[in-house]
Design a protein around this motif. Structure first.
Motif, PDB file in Angstrom:
ATOM      1  N   TYR A  47      40.054  47.258  28.806  1.00  0.00           N
ATOM      2  CA  TYR A  47      39.564  46.030  29.430  1.00  0.00           C
ATOM      3  C   TYR A  47      40.532  45.521  30.502  1.00  0.00           C
ATOM      4  N   PRO A  65      37.036  37.704  30.737  1.00  0.00           N
ATOM      5  CA  PRO A  65      35.913  37.682  29.787  1.00  0.00           C
ATOM      6  C   PRO A  65      34.838  38.699  30.145  1.00  0.00           C
ATOM      7  N   LEU A  66      34.565  38.866  31.432  1.00  0.00           N
ATOM      8  CA  LEU A  66      33.551  39.832  31.867  1.00  0.00           C
ATOM      9  C   LEU A  66      33.986  41.251  31.517  1.00  0.00           C
ATOM     10  N   LYS A  68      35.939  42.215  29.084  1.00  0.00           N
ATOM     11  CA  LYS A  68      35.809  42.402  27.638  1.00  0.00           C
ATOM     12  C   LYS A  68      34.351  42.550  27.225  1.00  0.00           C
ATOM     13  N   ASP A  69      33.462  41.771  27.865  1.00  0.00           N
ATOM     14  CA  ASP A  69      32.036  41.876  27.548  1.00  0.00           C
ATOM     15  C   ASP A  69      31.490  43.257  27.903  1.00  0.00           C
ATOM     16  N   ALA A  72      32.714  45.814  25.390  1.00  0.00           N
ATOM     17  CA  ALA A  72      32.015  45.632  24.116  1.00  0.00           C
ATOM     18  C   ALA A  72      30.590  46.174  24.192  1.00  0.00           C
ATOM     19  N   ARG A  73      29.950  45.986  25.314  1.00  0.00           N
ATOM     20  CA  ARG A  73      28.556  46.433  25.454  1.00  0.00           C
ATOM     21  C   ARG A  73      28.451  47.945  25.573  1.00  0.00           C
ATOM     22  N   GLN A  91      24.277  43.290  33.628  1.00  0.00           N
ATOM     23  CA  GLN A  91      25.224  42.524  32.825  1.00  0.00           C
ATOM     24  C   GLN A  91      25.445  41.154  33.463  1.00  0.00           C
ATOM     25  N   ASP A  92      25.374  40.080  32.653  1.00  0.00           N
ATOM     26  CA  ASP A  92      25.643  38.740  33.160  1.00  0.00           C
ATOM     27  C   ASP A  92      27.020  38.692  33.807  1.00  0.00           C
TER      28      ASP A  92
END
Length: 244
Positions: A47, A65-66, A68-69, A72-73, A91-92
């Motif tokens: 990350y 945060p992005l 890490k997201d 994770a995804r 992805q948001d």
């Protein structure tokens, strides 16, 4: 006289910015860059490497945060790099520029691996060839077939995609492969395709198609050296298995 301009926070030296002027993440970002300079990235988690990359594409937002997201995804940085562009864009927090930046890294990595293979005899660079094939195909979500065309000295002269299909099959048009081999004056070729299931064991359809292709190539004086099936858990060689 032109008015003085304030340097962008990322370009300032430590201590130049006030807490009000510099967002909190700039100090963190600077520390990440410093660690990368010292280590070349070794030991840094996925990350953080991704965070450094995203910061170049999205410079005015905290992207930790992005990053890490995304990990994770998709599961890992490698899986993210191999994911389809449209999935990354959905992805948001991501957009076209950031998604293309991610895919550009993958293409650059593939070209780095290909440099150890192209214009070299495949026999003497077999391990590099396998690394390249695994990097290109092992994490693909759909079956893809590639054809490696070789000259009379078994030097790789072209690597081309010849079919992208579903999760469990990929079309290959034998006539088109033979025609392309003749156009390139190839003396031999290696067939490569992936099994998204992860299991590289050749299927009955794989075996039948390979034999049909070998027969068609033999009719015009071209050899089929091998058929490699790439999976996440290894690879299978038709030649080593006695199927060619």
């Amino acid at each position: 006289m032109a008015p003085e301009t304030t340097p962008a926070p990322d370009d300032r030296k430590p201590g130049d910015e006030s807490p009000e002027a510099a967002p909190h993440y700039h100090g963190h970002r600077g520390r990440l860059r410093a660690r990368f300079r010292e280590t070349g990235g070794q030991g840094m988690p996925d990350y953080e490497i991704l965070e450094l990359l995203l910061a170049l594409a999205i410079p005015r937002r905290d992207v930790k945060p992005l990053a890490k997201d995304l990990i994770a995804r998709f599961g890992s940085l490698a899986d993210l790099l191999a994911a389809p562009l449209d999935q990354i864009e959905r992805q948001d927090g991501m957009g076209e520029i950031a998604a293309i930046a991610v895919k550009t890294v993958r293409e650059a990595a593939l070209r780095l691996l290909a440099a150890d293979v192209v214009k070299k005899p495949v026999i003497s660079s077999w391990a590099a060839l396998l690394d390249y094939c695994r990097a290109r195909l092992a994490r693909e979500s759909r079956e893809e077939t590639r054809v490696l065309f070789l000259d009379r000295k078994n030097v790789l002269i072209a690597d081309e995609g010849h079919g992208k299909g579903t999760v469990d099959q990929s079309p290959l048009y034998i006539r088109e492969v033979v025609k392309r081999a003749l156009d390139l004056s190839a003396s031999a070729l290696i067939l490569v395709h992936n099994h998204p299931s992860g299991d590289p064991t050749p299927s009955r359809a794989d075996i039948d198609m390979t034999r049909d292709l070998a027969k068609a190539l033999k009719g015009v004086g071209i050899a089929l050296h091998d058929h490699l099936v790439i999976g996440r858990h290894g690879h299978a060689s038709f030649k080593s298995l006695g199927l060619l």
